[in-house]
Design an enzyme around this catalytic site. Structure first.
Site, PDB file in Angstrom:
ATOM      1  N   GLY A  90     -12.329  23.429  35.338  1.00  0.00           N
ATOM      2  CA  GLY A  90     -11.184  24.334  35.404  1.00  0.00           C
ATOM      3  C   GLY A  90     -11.550  25.805  35.367  1.00  0.00           C
ATOM      4  CG  HIS A 114     -11.751  14.306  30.802  1.00  0.00           C
ATOM      5  ND1 HIS A 114     -11.580  15.584  30.295  1.00  0.00           N
ATOM      6  CD2 HIS A 114     -11.885  14.444  32.140  1.00  0.00           C
ATOM      7  CE1 HIS A 114     -11.608  16.440  31.308  1.00  0.00           C
ATOM      8  NE2 HIS A 114     -11.795  15.777  32.435  1.00  0.00           N
ATOM      9  CD  GLU A 128      -9.435  18.561  30.319  1.00  0.00           C
ATOM     10  OE1 GLU A 128      -8.571  17.740  30.653  1.00  0.00           O
ATOM     11  OE2 GLU A 128      -9.952  19.378  31.110  1.00  0.00           O
ATOM     12  N   GLY A 166     -10.249  17.549  39.331  1.00  0.00           N
ATOM     13  CA  GLY A 166      -9.096  17.988  38.547  1.00  0.00           C
ATOM     14  C   GLY A 166      -8.159  18.829  39.397  1.00  0.00           C
ATOM     15  CD  GLU A 210     -15.168  15.470  34.675  1.00  0.00           C
ATOM     16  OE1 GLU A 210     -14.656  15.526  35.789  1.00  0.00           O
ATOM     17  OE2 GLU A 210     -14.508  15.556  33.611  1.00  0.00           O
ATOM     18  CB  SER A 214     -15.007  24.108  39.616  1.00  0.00           C
ATOM     19  OG  SER A 214     -14.392  24.580  38.428  1.00  0.00           O
ATOM     20  CG  ASN A 240      -8.268  13.762  35.267  1.00  0.00           C
ATOM     21  OD1 ASN A 240      -7.110  13.442  34.960  1.00  0.00           O
ATOM     22  ND2 ASN A 240      -9.159  14.189  34.383  1.00  0.00           N
ATOM     23  CD1 TRP A 241      -3.592  14.138  40.495  1.00  0.00           C
ATOM     24  CD2 TRP A 241      -1.691  12.989  40.138  1.00  0.00           C
ATOM     25  NE1 TRP A 241      -3.143  13.652  41.703  1.00  0.00           N
ATOM     26  CE2 TRP A 241      -1.984  12.954  41.520  1.00  0.00           C
ATOM     27  CE3 TRP A 241      -0.551  12.336  39.687  1.00  0.00           C
ATOM     28  CZ2 TRP A 241      -1.169  12.288  42.441  1.00  0.00           C
ATOM     29  CZ3 TRP A 241       0.263  11.668  40.597  1.00  0.00           C
ATOM     30  CH2 TRP A 241      -0.048  11.643  41.961  1.00  0.00           C
ATOM     31  CE  LYS A 242      -8.744  17.849  34.246  1.00  0.00           C
ATOM     32  NZ  LYS A 242      -9.623  18.955  33.843  1.00  0.00           N
TER      33      LYS A 242
HETATM   34  P1  13P Z   1     -11.506  20.694  37.661  1.00  0.00           P
HETATM   35  O1  13P Z   1     -11.765  20.039  38.985  1.00  0.00           O
HETATM   36  O2  13P Z   1     -10.129  21.278  37.562  1.00  0.00           O
HETATM   37  O3  13P Z   1     -12.586  21.619  37.250  1.00  0.00           O
HETATM   38  O4  13P Z   1     -11.494  19.494  36.568  1.00  0.00           O
HETATM   39  C1  13P Z   1     -12.546  18.629  36.533  1.00  0.00           C
HETATM   40  C2  13P Z   1     -12.176  17.523  35.633  1.00  0.00           C
HETATM   41  O5  13P Z   1     -12.062  17.691  34.441  1.00  0.00           O
HETATM   42  C3  13P Z   1     -11.903  16.212  36.241  1.00  0.00           C
HETATM   43  O6  13P Z   1     -11.806  15.224  35.270  1.00  0.00           O
END
Ligand code: 13P
Length: 250
Positions: free
Chosen positions: A172, A94, A96, A232, A166, A211, A11-13
């Site tokens: 993050g 997600h 977010e 992420g 998640e 993470s 997930n590149w966000k």
């Molecule tokens: P991180 O791997 O940066 O913690 O993010 C996880 C995430 O939200 C994947 O969708």
């Protein structure tokens, strides 16, 4: 892990550029042949065509989809449009999106349904906040999130995509759920799915996100109910993503 084929999704966000994506893709493509896990890359909408041109069928994912099918919804992108452009997967729900765009369990479930109707595979996310975990509400929160999904798309629908656990407090933050904490939740989620359809819950892939790094991936993926990861930060570095995919390919 189990007899289920592992799924690892990047997930590149909101990261990337045409140039940095091109470098990432060439490194990934050069090294992906030995992987036995299913690897998917979820990029911002504007880069999906770039991914489509480079990756194989099944590897391209979006990060969100509209809850409506068409109409006056400025800025939204429908599931049909994603499918039309060769997208295979879409992340829905997600944290977010839930947090910053106020997506409710019902909206998330509707998005998953739209994805399925268009022939996309939804990777549906559930997760609790730190406050909810500390209040002992983890399973109640997750169970309500999952129930809304099952109510709308059923176990059959979920099986056409996947489920991602998640924990919001692990995203993050560099603070990963322990393999044991994650396994406990994954097993409980699978048991809930099982109640709705005996037998088929065994085929459901439940991936962990929060993470995940090359250093902790193997231990997480070794758990019986953890079937891969949603990655992420570490997915932005092709070599790290490949190492995580390799950990899921044993
Ligand atoms: P991180 O791997 O940066 O913690 O993010 C996880 C995430 O939200 C994947 O969708």
């Amino acid at each position: 892990m189990s007899e289920r084929r592992a799924l690892v999704a990047a997930n590149w966000k909101m990261h990337g550029s045409r140039a940095s994506n091109a470098a990432w893709l060439s490194e990934f493509i050069a090294a992906r042949d030995g992987l036995t896990c299913e690897a998917v890359v979820c990029a911002p909408y504007v880069y999906l065509q770039q991914l489509r041109d480079q990756l194989t069928v099944g590897q391209v994912g979006a990060q969100d989809v509209a809850a409506n099918t068409a109409g006056a919804f400025t800025g939204d992108v429908s599931a049909e449009m994603l499918r039309d452009c060769g997208c295979d997967w879409v992340i829905v729900g997600h944290s977010e999106r839930r947090q910053w765009h106020h997506e409710t369990d019902q909206i998330v479930a509707l998005k998953a349904e739209r994805a399925l109707q268009a022939g996309l595979r939804p990777l549906v996310c559930v997760g609790e906040t730190l406050q909810q975990r500390e209040a002992g509400e983890t399973m109640a929160v997750l169970s309500a999130q999952l129930a809304a999904i099952l109510h709308r798309i059923g176990v059959e629908g979920l099986l056409r995509g996947g489920l991602a656990y998640e924990p919001v407090w692990a995203i993050g933050t560099g603070r990963t759920a322990t393999a044991q904490q994650a396994q406990e939740v994954h097993a409980a989620l699978r048991a809930q799915v099982q109640q709705g359809a005996s037998g088929s819950a065994n085929a459901l892939r439940i991936v962990y996100g929060g993470s995940v790094k090359p250093a902790n991936a193997r231990e997480l993926f070794a758990q019986p109910d953890i079937d891969g990861g949603l990655i992420g930060g570490a997915s932005l570095v092709a070599g790290d993503f490949l190492a995580i995919c390799a950990a899921a390919s044993v």
